[in-house]
Scaffold this active site. Structure first.
Site, PDB file in Angstrom:
ATOM      1  N   ASP A 105      10.403  -9.402 -44.028  1.00 33.09           N
ATOM      2  CA  ASP A 105       9.757  -8.617 -42.881  1.00 33.09           C
ATOM      3  C   ASP A 105       8.444  -7.990 -43.497  1.00 33.09           C
ATOM      4  O   ASP A 105       7.971  -7.157 -42.917  1.00 33.09           O
ATOM      5  CB  ASP A 105      10.582  -7.523 -42.246  1.00 33.09           C
ATOM      6  CG  ASP A 105      12.013  -8.290 -41.812  1.00 33.09           C
ATOM      7  OD1 ASP A 105      11.852  -9.483 -41.280  1.00 33.09           O
ATOM      8  OD2 ASP A 105      12.873  -7.421 -41.913  1.00 33.09           O
ATOM      9  N   LYS A 156       4.837 -12.081 -43.292  1.00 35.04           N
ATOM     10  CA  LYS A 156       4.563 -13.486 -43.495  1.00 35.04           C
ATOM     11  C   LYS A 156       4.072 -14.368 -42.477  1.00 35.04           C
ATOM     12  O   LYS A 156       3.195 -15.085 -42.539  1.00 35.04           O
ATOM     13  CB  LYS A 156       5.915 -14.161 -44.241  1.00 35.04           C
ATOM     14  CG  LYS A 156       6.492 -13.595 -45.249  1.00 35.04           C
ATOM     15  CD  LYS A 156       7.820 -14.254 -45.972  1.00 35.04           C
ATOM     16  CE  LYS A 156       8.925 -13.755 -44.828  1.00 35.04           C
ATOM     17  NZ  LYS A 156       9.348 -12.317 -44.743  1.00 35.04           N
ATOM     18  N   GLY A 171      12.651 -13.929 -38.811  1.00 39.21           N
ATOM     19  CA  GLY A 171      12.030 -13.511 -37.373  1.00 39.21           C
ATOM     20  C   GLY A 171      10.277 -13.382 -38.055  1.00 39.21           C
ATOM     21  O   GLY A 171      10.235 -12.100 -38.584  1.00 39.21           O
ATOM     22  N   HIS A 172       9.663 -13.973 -37.762  1.00 41.44           N
ATOM     23  CA  HIS A 172       8.098 -14.061 -38.310  1.00 41.44           C
ATOM     24  C   HIS A 172       7.316 -13.856 -36.937  1.00 41.44           C
ATOM     25  O   HIS A 172       7.177 -14.516 -35.885  1.00 41.44           O
ATOM     26  CB  HIS A 172       7.645 -15.257 -38.772  1.00 41.44           C
ATOM     27  CG  HIS A 172       8.546 -15.648 -40.224  1.00 41.44           C
ATOM     28  ND1 HIS A 172       8.348 -16.670 -41.117  1.00 41.44           N
ATOM     29  CD2 HIS A 172       9.360 -14.829 -40.876  1.00 41.44           C
ATOM     30  CE1 HIS A 172       8.870 -16.690 -42.203  1.00 41.44           C
ATOM     31  NE2 HIS A 172       9.632 -15.396 -41.911  1.00 41.44           N
ATOM     32  N   GLN A 214      12.290 -14.593 -45.510  1.00 39.86           N
ATOM     33  CA  GLN A 214      12.970 -13.541 -46.484  1.00 39.86           C
ATOM     34  C   GLN A 214      12.011 -12.968 -47.425  1.00 39.86           C
ATOM     35  O   GLN A 214      10.858 -13.204 -47.278  1.00 39.86           O
ATOM     36  CB  GLN A 214      14.218 -14.007 -46.819  1.00 39.86           C
ATOM     37  CG  GLN A 214      15.515 -14.277 -45.947  1.00 39.86           C
ATOM     38  CD  GLN A 214      15.446 -15.583 -44.919  1.00 39.86           C
ATOM     39  OE1 GLN A 214      15.620 -16.553 -45.945  1.00 39.86           O
ATOM     40  NE2 GLN A 214      15.395 -15.580 -43.924  1.00 39.86           N
TER      41      GLN A 214
HETATM   42  P1  GDP Z   1       7.971 -11.374 -41.535  1.00 46.43           P
HETATM   43  O1  GDP Z   1       9.293 -11.790 -41.303  1.00 46.43           O
HETATM   44  O2  GDP Z   1       7.728 -11.306 -42.927  1.00 46.43           O
HETATM   45  O3  GDP Z   1       7.062 -12.649 -40.660  1.00 46.43           O
HETATM   46  O4  GDP Z   1       7.564  -9.970 -40.850  1.00 46.43           O
HETATM   47  P2  GDP Z   1       8.013  -9.427 -39.476  1.00 46.43           P
HETATM   48  O5  GDP Z   1       7.361 -10.151 -38.283  1.00 46.43           O
HETATM   49  O6  GDP Z   1       9.450  -9.691 -39.385  1.00 46.43           O
HETATM   50  O7  GDP Z   1       7.709  -8.109 -39.452  1.00 46.43           O
HETATM   51  C1  GDP Z   1       6.403  -7.621 -39.540  1.00 46.43           C
HETATM   52  C2  GDP Z   1       6.220  -6.642 -38.397  1.00 46.43           C
HETATM   53  O8  GDP Z   1       5.062  -5.700 -38.793  1.00 46.43           O
HETATM   54  C3  GDP Z   1       5.893  -7.547 -37.200  1.00 46.43           C
HETATM   55  O9  GDP Z   1       6.189  -6.769 -36.269  1.00 46.43           O
HETATM   56  C4  GDP Z   1       4.080  -7.484 -37.054  1.00 46.43           C
HETATM   57  O10 GDP Z   1       3.729  -7.637 -36.070  1.00 46.43           O
HETATM   58  C5  GDP Z   1       3.953  -6.183 -37.825  1.00 46.43           C
HETATM   59  N1  GDP Z   1       2.720  -6.292 -38.774  1.00 46.43           N
HETATM   60  C6  GDP Z   1       2.233  -7.111 -39.463  1.00 46.43           C
HETATM   61  N2  GDP Z   1       1.283  -6.746 -40.288  1.00 46.43           N
HETATM   62  C7  GDP Z   1       0.718  -5.468 -39.958  1.00 46.43           C
HETATM   63  C8  GDP Z   1      -0.033  -4.306 -40.117  1.00 46.43           C
HETATM   64  O11 GDP Z   1      -0.833  -4.609 -41.192  1.00 46.43           O
HETATM   65  N3  GDP Z   1       0.102  -3.255 -39.593  1.00 46.43           N
HETATM   66  C9  GDP Z   1       0.891  -3.007 -38.591  1.00 46.43           C
HETATM   67  N4  GDP Z   1       1.095  -1.896 -37.950  1.00 46.43           N
HETATM   68  N5  GDP Z   1       1.835  -3.844 -38.233  1.00 46.43           N
HETATM   69  C10 GDP Z   1       1.913  -5.196 -38.975  1.00 46.43           C
HETATM   70  P1  IMO Z   2      12.191 -12.752 -42.393  1.00 47.78           P
HETATM   71  O1  IMO Z   2      12.008 -14.110 -42.915  1.00 47.78           O
HETATM   72  C1  IMO Z   2      14.690  -9.241 -43.516  1.00 47.78           C
HETATM   73  C2  IMO Z   2      18.827 -10.031 -44.701  1.00 47.78           C
HETATM   74  C3  IMO Z   2      19.829  -9.811 -43.835  1.00 47.78           C
HETATM   75  C4  IMO Z   2      21.247  -9.425 -44.797  1.00 47.78           C
HETATM   76  C5  IMO Z   2      20.737 -10.488 -45.612  1.00 47.78           C
HETATM   77  C6  IMO Z   2      21.936 -11.692 -45.649  1.00 47.78           C
HETATM   78  O2  IMO Z   2      11.987 -12.206 -41.334  1.00 47.78           O
HETATM   79  O3  IMO Z   2      11.598 -11.892 -43.814  1.00 47.78           O
HETATM   80  P2  IMO Z   2      21.693 -13.712 -43.894  1.00 47.78           P
HETATM   81  O4  IMO Z   2      21.929 -13.838 -42.481  1.00 47.78           O
HETATM   82  O5  IMO Z   2      20.390 -14.412 -44.519  1.00 47.78           O
HETATM   83  O6  IMO Z   2      22.890 -14.393 -44.632  1.00 47.78           O
HETATM   84  O7  IMO Z   2      21.587 -12.225 -44.397  1.00 47.78           O
HETATM   85  O8  IMO Z   2      19.384 -10.900 -45.910  1.00 47.78           O
HETATM   86  N1  IMO Z   2      18.040 -11.099 -43.984  1.00 47.78           N
HETATM   87  C7  IMO Z   2      16.695 -10.578 -43.774  1.00 47.78           C
HETATM   88  N2  IMO Z   2      16.148  -9.110 -43.788  1.00 47.78           N
HETATM   89  N3  IMO Z   2      14.205 -10.322 -43.065  1.00 47.78           N
HETATM   90  C8  IMO Z   2      14.475 -11.577 -43.187  1.00 47.78           C
HETATM   91  O9  IMO Z   2      13.745 -12.829 -42.811  1.00 47.78           O
HETATM   92  C9  IMO Z   2      15.683 -11.634 -43.341  1.00 47.78           C
HETATM   93  N4  IMO Z   2      16.721 -12.851 -43.451  1.00 47.78           N
HETATM   94  C10 IMO Z   2      17.998 -12.077 -43.945  1.00 47.78           C
HETATM   95  O10 IMO Z   2      19.432  -8.608 -43.067  1.00 47.78           O
HETATM   96  O11 IMO Z   2      20.973  -8.228 -45.339  1.00 47.78           O
HETATM   97 MG    MG Z   3      11.046 -10.890 -40.339  1.00 49.77          MG
END
Ligand code: GDP
Ligand code: IMO
Ligand code: MG
Length: 419
Positions: free
Chosen positions: A13, A16, A40-41, A221
């Site tokens: 998270d 990416k 979840g991107h 991840q």
């Molecule tokens: P990913 O899994 O690495 O793609 O990241 P996620 O989407 O799960 O989580 C990142 C969260 O931070 C999302 O809700 C984005 O919209 C938000 N986000 C990304 N970059 C920024 C930033 O620079 N500032 C803020 N406030 N939010 C951000």
């Molecule tokens: P993105 O790509 C954050 C965590 C789960 C758990 C562990 C194992 O959005 O960054 P799994 O379902 O993969 O067997 O769970 O990994 N986990 C993540 N945490 N971002 C993710 O993906 C994750 N994918 C799995 O919460 O601790």
């Molecule tokens: Mg994510």
């Protein structure tokens, strides 16, 4: 031509999805190399917001080809729901999303096994996303998995055999379940998959490189969740590190070019497992609230804490990061003081190298920074950043020995500063 790789350096998270979207205009193809719908991107642009799970994050910049590589585990039911929702919003991917025939399938019974194993672990549970990731990769490694290519040939028999094997395990665990609805949806997903171009993605990607076409590889991840180098056993079941791009797409190690390592200006973690810099106080709550730190897949509240440079430097090393990308500095706009862990205290000893275990007994040693105490969300050039933020960034660069090339100051595509 070489491929560039985008990956997470913390516990996932990091942002990416946003970064891949921002970088996509510079590439011809974007390819996911591991993970599955546990990811979840999130992408935001033009006041629209999308959360992608199995589909690569390069789909919104023109009509670029996107690839789901062999290292990914794919749930056809979730994939169908995701692709159909995108088609409804005007993004039909059937002609420009290619899927590796060697990607493994997540069966409905894998999801059940995920739940059953977690229940059996009680308070030692991993806190998985419940998407069947571990059981699907277990079957892959045990040489009993089903692959996307299998749907083209005598699939019913192969499916029935795998299902019977899984049901035996579920029975032995005394796990009660109903399968009929999920199975129906899943079979519809399998049919739906056939609309897409199913390929040997290793040949496709290497053909592109030979033709001097540029490819961006998208990780899921983060390094701290890597099956080998993460905080085992509280990890996911794939190699999230740069080497995963080689095995997950069939790319030779000498074909890796730039490695973009993404980190938040602080740390988060969702699920169980050690987290040395975790905050249990009001500052942690503030990070969670201002950063909207709730899982994009499960909605779970993410645990928050200060940036951990011991872990970050380890991730930089493992991945051969060539450029750092810092996200979400804006979340700390109001902070008087910002802390960064520069070492750990273990049994009274100061340790700078990431240790075998980071559980109980690991105390972070913090360096304090003065906060910038102003709104940076609308800044679009590095020079305009307050000195306190520049100090923070430059300290991280110095410690990691790698430049911070991109800084994100908001979720939107536009809120991005490239140095
Ligand atoms: P990913 O899994 O690495 O793609 O990241 P996620 O989407 O799960 O989580 C990142 C969260 O931070 C999302 O809700 C984005 O919209 C938000 N986000 C990304 N970059 C920024 C930033 O620079 N500032 C803020 N406030 N939010 C951000
Ligand atoms: P993105 O790509 C954050 C965590 C789960 C758990 C562990 C194992 O959005 O960054 P799994 O379902 O993969 O067997 O769970 O990994 N986990 C993540 N945490 N971002 C993710 O993906 C994750 N994918 C799995 O919460 O601790
Ligand atoms: Mg994510």
């Amino acid at each position: 031509m070489k491929v560039d790789v985008v990956l997470g350096l913390q516990w996932g998270d990091e942002g990416k999805g946003k970064v891949v979207d921002v970088l996509t205009p510079g590439y011809e193809v974007v390819a996911r190399f591991q993970g599955g719908p546990n990811a979840g991107h999130t992408l935001e642009f033009n006041h629209e917001k999308y959360v992608l799970r199995s589909i690569p994050s390069g789909i919104f910049q023109g009509d670029k080809v996107n690839v789901i590589g062999n290292g990914v585990v794919l749930d056809p039911a979730l994939f169908k729901a995701e692709a159909e929702a995108l088609a409804k919003s005007g993004h039909d991917l059937t002609k420009r999303l290619y899927i590796s025939k060697k990607a493994h399938l997540i069966l409905p019974t894998h999801r059940l096994l995920d739940a059953a194993y977690e229940a059996a672990k009680g308070d030692k549970k991993v806190g998985t996303t419940g998407k069947g990731i571990g059981p699907a990769y277990t079957d892959k490694i045990s040489r009993t998995g089903l692959r996307v290519g299998d749907i083209l040939n005598d699939f019913e028999t192969k499916y029935a055999q795998a299902k019977a094997r899984h049901e035996q395990i579920l029975k032995s665990l005394d796990f009660s379940y109903s399968l009929a609805d999920a199975e129906k949806e899943w079979m519809e997903g399998v049919e739906y998959l056939k609309r897409f171009t199913l390929i040997d993605s290793e040949n496709f990607i290497n053909g592109l490189l030979k033709a001097q076409k540029s490819v961006l590889c998208e990780g899921a991840q983060g390094t701290m969740l890597d099956i080998d180098f993460g905080s085992y056993p509280f990890v996911t079941s794939s190699n999230t590190v740069c080497a995963g791009a080689c095995t997950g797409l069939g790319i030779a190690p000498n074909k890796i070019g730039n490695v973009f390592g993404i980190f938040k200006a602080y740390c988060t973690r969702v699920g169980s497992g050690p987290f040395p810099t975790e905050l249990f106080d009001a500052t942690g709550d503030t990070l969670c609230d201002l950063g909207h730190e709730f899982g994009s897949v499960t909605g779970r509240r993410r645990r928050c804490g200060w940036l951990d440079l011991v872990a970050l430097k380890y991730s930089v090393m493992i991945n051969g990061v060539t450029s750092l990308i810092m996200m979400k500095a804006d979340v700390m706009n109001t902070f008087d003081t910002i802390k960064v862990a520069v070492a750990y205290k273990i049994n009274g000893e100061t340790v700078h190298e990431f240790p075998y275990e980071i559980g109980a007994g690991v105390e972070p040693v913090y360096k304090e920074f003065k906060g910038w105490k102003c709104d940076i969300n609308n800044i679009r050039s590095y020079e305009e950043f307050p000195d306190e933020l520049k100090n923070y960034i430059e300290f991280i660069e110095q410690e990691c020995g790698v430049p911070v090339k991109i800084i994100s100051v908001g979720p939107d595509r536009e809120a991005t500063i490239v140095r």
